[in-house]
Design an enzyme around this catalytic site. Structure first.
Site, PDB file in Angstrom:
ATOM      1  N   ASP A  11      -8.068  -5.991  -2.116  1.00 37.09           N
ATOM      2  CA  ASP A  11      -6.929  -5.082  -2.038  1.00 37.09           C
ATOM      3  C   ASP A  11      -6.024  -5.546  -0.897  1.00 37.09           C
ATOM      4  OD1 ASP A  11      -5.401  -2.776  -2.665  1.00 37.09           O
ATOM      5  OD2 ASP A  11      -6.328  -1.712  -1.000  1.00 37.09           O
ATOM      6  N   ASP A  13      -3.094  -3.302   0.900  1.00 34.50           N
ATOM      7  CA  ASP A  13      -2.851  -2.261   1.898  1.00 34.50           C
ATOM      8  C   ASP A  13      -4.167  -1.630   2.333  1.00 34.50           C
ATOM      9  OD1 ASP A  13       0.062  -2.330   1.929  1.00 34.50           O
ATOM     10  OD2 ASP A  13      -0.064  -1.559  -0.110  1.00 34.50           O
ATOM     11  N   LYS A 182      -5.789   0.121 -10.842  1.00 36.36           N
ATOM     12  CA  LYS A 182      -7.033   0.697 -10.306  1.00 36.36           C
ATOM     13  C   LYS A 182      -6.938   2.228 -10.251  1.00 36.36           C
ATOM     14  CE  LYS A 182      -6.260  -1.546  -6.595  1.00 36.36           C
ATOM     15  NZ  LYS A 182      -6.310  -1.985  -5.180  1.00 36.36           N
ATOM     16  N   ASP A 207     -10.467  -0.736   0.530  1.00 32.35           N
ATOM     17  CA  ASP A 207     -10.568   0.296   1.572  1.00 32.35           C
ATOM     18  C   ASP A 207     -10.712   1.691   0.984  1.00 32.35           C
ATOM     19  OD1 ASP A 207      -7.758   0.243   0.677  1.00 32.35           O
ATOM     20  OD2 ASP A 207      -7.440   1.699   2.284  1.00 32.35           O
TER      21      ASP A 207
END
Length: 257
Positions: A11, A13, A182, A207
């Site tokens: 990922d 961010d 996602k 995250d």
């Protein structure tokens, strides 16, 4: 026996960057992947920007990610639509990242009896555009959305995102969209195909438990949760699934590359 890690999905961010600043170990992690020659992709549900835009944004933070190593929900959506109906037509609510991806996939963008209404993220949602989308869906267009995120970050706080606008359109039409991004494992599988990788030898780094980790698990990947973004260590116990490991940051993954 655990198989060798041969390729990586990460990922963006909350893993590599946060509000325009590189996170600890991010540049070294990406550099290690490139030095080792590992196939990798940086994934994002954000459909606003093109890979070229995101490449420049990452470079400004000191992270060198090639344009070809960025996979957005817009690209995944364009790939999905091409697989479903090659050369089709779509009415798009979104920005350059989405319209460019659909153009390059051979789609015609039109409001005249489109095959699909495709909703992406934008900072300029309008009542007129939403009304038009509702009427096209009522007229028979299939409803697709790039991702289900209901809010997105801004300097002033959360702003409505794709999922929130999709809910409004669904309430008016009685039609729910198909979300490509996602946590749909479709996004992970399309990324694997992009780099010709196998799920058993690929890991997903994220995250968020509710998007990155669950999508990786459902696609059959090992998953690493880093605590530099949305999910706290105390949050993990609330979920009925577990990542392979919970780490402080991507700096802890460099030795595994």
């Amino acid at each position: 026996m655990t198989r060798e890690i041969r390729s990586w999905l990460s990922d963006m961010d909350g893993v590599l960057v946060h509000e325009g600043t590189a996170l600890p170990g991010a540049a070294d992690f990406v550099g290690a992947l490139q030095t080792a020659g590992r196939p990798f992709l940086v994934l994002t549900n954000n459909s606003i920007f093109t890979p070229r835009d995101l490449c420049a944004r990452l470079a400004a933070t000191g992270i060198d990610v090639p344009e070809k190593a960025i996979w957005t929900s817009a690209l995944a959506t364009a790939q999905f639509l091409t697989d479903q109906m090659p050369g089709g037509s779509a009415h798009v609510i979104g920005e350059a990242g989405l319209t460019t991806a659909l153009h390059e996939a051979g789609y015609t963008l039109t409001a005249a009896q489109p095959d699909f209404v495709v909703l992406g993220e934008t900072r300029t949602y309008s009542f007129e555009a939403i009304t038009q989308a509702i009427r096209l869906i009522q007229g028979g267009a299939r409803f697709i959305a790039t991702n289900p995120d209901v809010t997105g970050p801004s300097a002033e706080g959360d702003v409505p995102a794709t999922g929130a606008v999709a809910a409004m359109i669904s309430a008016a039409t009685g039609r729910k969209p198909y979300f490509v991004g996602k946590p749909n494992p479709m996004m992970i599988r399309s990324a694997l195909n992009r780099i010709d990788a196998h799920s058993e030898t690929t890991v997903m780094v994220g995250d968020r438990m509710d998007t990155d980790v669950v999508a990786g698990i459902e696609a059959g990947l090992r998953t690493y949760l880093v605590l530099t973004g949305s999910t706290r260590a105390t949050d993990v116990e609330r979920f009925p699934f577990r990542p392979t490991a919970v780490l402080d940051s991507v700096a802890d993954l460099i030795d595994l590359v």
